[in-house]
Design a protein around this motif. Structure first.
Motif, PDB file in Angstrom:
ATOM      1  N   ARG A   6      -1.126  -2.793   3.314  1.00 36.72           N
ATOM      2  CA  ARG A   6      -0.675  -3.828   4.261  1.00 36.72           C
ATOM      3  C   ARG A   6      -0.734  -5.215   3.619  1.00 36.72           C
ATOM      4  NH1 ARG A   6      -4.189  -3.270   8.292  1.00 36.72           N
ATOM      5  NH2 ARG A   6      -5.527  -4.876   7.429  1.00 36.72           N
ATOM      6  N   ASP A   7      -1.852  -5.531   2.973  1.00 33.62           N
ATOM      7  CA  ASP A   7      -2.000  -6.851   2.346  1.00 33.62           C
ATOM      8  C   ASP A   7      -0.942  -7.072   1.265  1.00 33.62           C
ATOM      9  OD1 ASP A   7      -4.157  -7.275   4.015  1.00 33.62           O
ATOM     10  OD2 ASP A   7      -5.672  -6.974   2.455  1.00 33.62           O
ATOM     11  N   GLN A   8      -0.683  -6.041   0.455  1.00 34.69           N
ATOM     12  CA  GLN A   8       0.319  -6.166  -0.606  1.00 34.69           C
ATOM     13  C   GLN A   8       1.724  -6.316  -0.016  1.00 34.69           C
ATOM     14  OE1 GLN A   8      -1.716  -7.009  -3.317  1.00 34.69           O
ATOM     15  NE2 GLN A   8       0.010  -6.103  -4.355  1.00 34.69           N
ATOM     16  N   ARG A   9       2.013  -5.550   1.037  1.00 34.87           N
ATOM     17  CA  ARG A   9       3.327  -5.660   1.688  1.00 34.87           C
ATOM     18  C   ARG A   9       3.548  -7.072   2.187  1.00 34.87           C
ATOM     19  NH1 ARG A   9       4.391  -6.001   6.783  1.00 34.87           N
ATOM     20  NH2 ARG A   9       2.489  -5.033   7.549  1.00 34.87           N
ATOM     21  N   LYS A  10       2.548  -7.609   2.883  1.00 35.75           N
ATOM     22  CA  LYS A  10       2.663  -8.974   3.401  1.00 35.75           C
ATOM     23  C   LYS A  10       2.762  -9.979   2.254  1.00 35.75           C
ATOM     24  CE  LYS A  10       0.465  -8.279   7.863  1.00 35.75           C
ATOM     25  NZ  LYS A  10      -0.640  -8.708   8.756  1.00 35.75           N
ATOM     26  N   GLY A  11       2.005  -9.745   1.186  1.00 37.41           N
ATOM     27  CA  GLY A  11       2.054 -10.626   0.020  1.00 37.41           C
ATOM     28  C   GLY A  11       3.423 -10.653  -0.639  1.00 37.41           C
ATOM     29  N   HIS A  12       4.159  -9.557  -0.528  1.00 35.74           N
ATOM     30  CA  HIS A  12       5.519  -9.480  -1.064  1.00 35.74           C
ATOM     31  C   HIS A  12       6.554  -9.990  -0.057  1.00 35.74           C
ATOM     32  CE1 HIS A  12       3.753  -6.843  -4.151  1.00 35.74           C
ATOM     33  NE2 HIS A  12       4.829  -7.116  -4.866  1.00 35.74           N
ATOM     34  N   GLY A  13       6.078 -10.418   1.109  1.00 36.97           N
ATOM     35  CA  GLY A  13       6.983 -10.940   2.126  1.00 36.97           C
ATOM     36  C   GLY A  13       7.847  -9.881   2.785  1.00 36.97           C
ATOM     37  N   LEU A  14       7.348  -8.647   2.837  1.00 32.08           N
ATOM     38  CA  LEU A  14       8.115  -7.540   3.418  1.00 32.08           C
ATOM     39  C   LEU A  14       7.629  -7.219   4.823  1.00 32.08           C
ATOM     40  CD1 LEU A  14       8.088  -5.125   0.357  1.00 32.08           C
ATOM     41  CD2 LEU A  14      10.060  -6.413   1.210  1.00 32.08           C
ATOM     42  N   ARG A  15       8.557  -6.910   5.706  1.00 33.22           N
ATOM     43  CA  ARG A  15       8.220  -6.391   7.025  1.00 33.22           C
ATOM     44  C   ARG A  15       7.992  -4.890   6.889  1.00 33.22           C
ATOM     45  NH1 ARG A  15      12.707  -6.744  10.760  1.00 33.22           N
ATOM     46  NH2 ARG A  15      13.855  -6.080   8.929  1.00 33.22           N
ATOM     47  N   GLN A  16       7.284  -4.302   7.836  1.00 30.10           N
ATOM     48  CA  GLN A  16       7.082  -2.852   7.808  1.00 30.10           C
ATOM     49  C   GLN A  16       8.423  -2.133   7.751  1.00 30.10           C
ATOM     50  OE1 GLN A  16       4.645  -1.911  11.231  1.00 30.10           O
ATOM     51  NE2 GLN A  16       2.796  -1.861   9.980  1.00 30.10           N
ATOM     52  N   ASN A  44       4.201  10.007   0.066  1.00 27.17           N
ATOM     53  CA  ASN A  44       4.575   8.726   0.677  1.00 27.17           C
ATOM     54  C   ASN A  44       3.640   7.607   0.221  1.00 27.17           C
ATOM     55  OD1 ASN A  44       6.668   9.954   2.061  1.00 27.17           O
ATOM     56  ND2 ASN A  44       5.564  10.087   3.988  1.00 27.17           N
ATOM     57  N   LEU A  45       2.352   7.912   0.154  1.00 24.61           N
ATOM     58  CA  LEU A  45       1.394   6.902  -0.311  1.00 24.61           C
ATOM     59  C   LEU A  45       1.694   6.478  -1.751  1.00 24.61           C
ATOM     60  CD1 LEU A  45      -1.946   8.319   1.106  1.00 24.61           C
ATOM     61  CD2 LEU A  45      -0.793   6.222   1.822  1.00 24.61           C
ATOM     62  N   LEU A  46       1.967   7.452  -2.600  1.00 26.93           N
ATOM     63  CA  LEU A  46       2.256   7.134  -3.998  1.00 26.93           C
ATOM     64  C   LEU A  46       3.545   6.323  -4.126  1.00 26.93           C
ATOM     65  CD1 LEU A  46       1.228  10.504  -5.666  1.00 26.93           C
ATOM     66  CD2 LEU A  46      -0.045   8.345  -5.661  1.00 26.93           C
ATOM     67  N   GLU A  47       4.555   6.647  -3.333  1.00 28.76           N
ATOM     68  CA  GLU A  47       5.810   5.887  -3.367  1.00 28.76           C
ATOM     69  C   GLU A  47       5.597   4.469  -2.864  1.00 28.76           C
ATOM     70  OE1 GLU A  47       9.654   4.852  -4.156  1.00 28.76           O
ATOM     71  OE2 GLU A  47       8.600   6.656  -4.795  1.00 28.76           O
ATOM     72  N   LEU A  48       4.822   4.308  -1.803  1.00 23.95           N
ATOM     73  CA  LEU A  48       4.501   2.961  -1.303  1.00 23.95           C
ATOM     74  C   LEU A  48       3.806   2.144  -2.386  1.00 23.95           C
ATOM     75  CD1 LEU A  48       3.107   3.631   2.273  1.00 23.95           C
ATOM     76  CD2 LEU A  48       5.030   2.156   1.694  1.00 23.95           C
ATOM     77  N   MET A  49       2.819   2.769  -3.014  1.00 24.94           N
ATOM     78  CA  MET A  49       2.074   2.074  -4.056  1.00 24.94           C
ATOM     79  C   MET A  49       2.999   1.666  -5.196  1.00 24.94           C
ATOM     80  SD  MET A  49      -1.379   4.384  -3.972  1.00 24.94           S
ATOM     81  CE  MET A  49      -2.134   3.554  -5.351  1.00 24.94           C
ATOM     82  N   SER A  50       3.896   2.528  -5.575  1.00 23.81           N
ATOM     83  CA  SER A  50       4.840   2.228  -6.646  1.00 23.81           C
ATOM     84  C   SER A  50       5.721   1.037  -6.272  1.00 23.81           C
ATOM     85  CB  SER A  50       5.694   3.454  -6.946  1.00 23.81           C
ATOM     86  OG  SER A  50       6.680   3.156  -7.903  1.00 23.81           O
ATOM     87  N   GLN A  51       6.233   1.035  -5.054  1.00 24.08           N
ATOM     88  CA  GLN A  51       7.095  -0.061  -4.593  1.00 24.08           C
ATOM     89  C   GLN A  51       6.358  -1.396  -4.574  1.00 24.08           C
ATOM     90  OE1 GLN A  51      10.358  -0.268  -3.858  1.00 24.08           O
ATOM     91  NE2 GLN A  51      10.702   1.874  -4.360  1.00 24.08           N
ATOM     92  N   LEU A  52       5.039  -1.354  -4.364  1.00 24.49           N
ATOM     93  CA  LEU A  52       4.244  -2.575  -4.273  1.00 24.49           C
ATOM     94  C   LEU A  52       3.563  -2.937  -5.599  1.00 24.49           C
ATOM     95  CD1 LEU A  52       2.649  -1.920  -0.785  1.00 24.49           C
ATOM     96  CD2 LEU A  52       4.476  -3.553  -1.325  1.00 24.49           C
ATOM     97  N   GLY A  53       3.846  -2.172  -6.648  1.00 24.55           N
ATOM     98  CA  GLY A  53       3.247  -2.464  -7.948  1.00 24.55           C
ATOM     99  C   GLY A  53       1.787  -2.063  -8.051  1.00 24.55           C
ATOM    100  N   LEU A  54       1.362  -1.101  -7.235  1.00 25.17           N
ATOM    101  CA  LEU A  54      -0.016  -0.620  -7.266  1.00 25.17           C
ATOM    102  C   LEU A  54      -0.068   0.709  -8.005  1.00 25.17           C
ATOM    103  CD1 LEU A  54      -0.863  -1.228  -3.510  1.00 25.17           C
ATOM    104  CD2 LEU A  54      -1.565  -2.647  -5.440  1.00 25.17           C
ATOM    105  N   ARG A  55      -1.256   1.094  -8.448  1.00 23.93           N
ATOM    106  CA  ARG A  55      -1.415   2.392  -9.072  1.00 23.93           C
ATOM    107  C   ARG A  55      -2.723   3.001  -8.610  1.00 23.93           C
ATOM    108  NH1 ARG A  55      -4.339   1.887 -14.404  1.00 23.93           N
ATOM    109  NH2 ARG A  55      -5.024  -0.260 -14.418  1.00 23.93           N
TER     110      ARG A  55
END
Length: 71
Positions: A6-16, A44-55
């Motif tokens: 959630r924090d990373q999504r908001k940091g990237h300026g993305l809505r859910q 789904n978690l891994l894809e979300l993390m990838s989209q947000l630059g997380l690992r």
């Protein structure tokens, strides 16, 4: 993990809705992931993390490591 996503999504300026669309899930599914509900699919978690630059890093303490037997 949900709070980090959630924090990373908001940091990237993305809505859910935006992020959910990027990985092909509903915004309700993404909301459940961000709330930490246990029904989230690992893919789904891994894809979300990838989209947000997380690992994901799995750390096994040295005293717990098991080595494969030699053939």
């Amino acid at each position: 993990m949900g709070k980090i996503i959630r924090d990373q999504r908001k940091g990237h300026g993305l809505r859910q809705e935006d992020l959910a669309s990027m990985i092909g899930v509903s915004h309700v599914s993404l909301a459940h992931i961000e709330q930490g509900r246990p029904s989230a699919k690992l893919g789904n978690l891994l894809e979300l993390m990838s989209q947000l630059g997380l690992r994901l890093v799995i750390d096994v303490p040295a005293e717990e490591r098991v080595l494969a037997a030699e053939p």
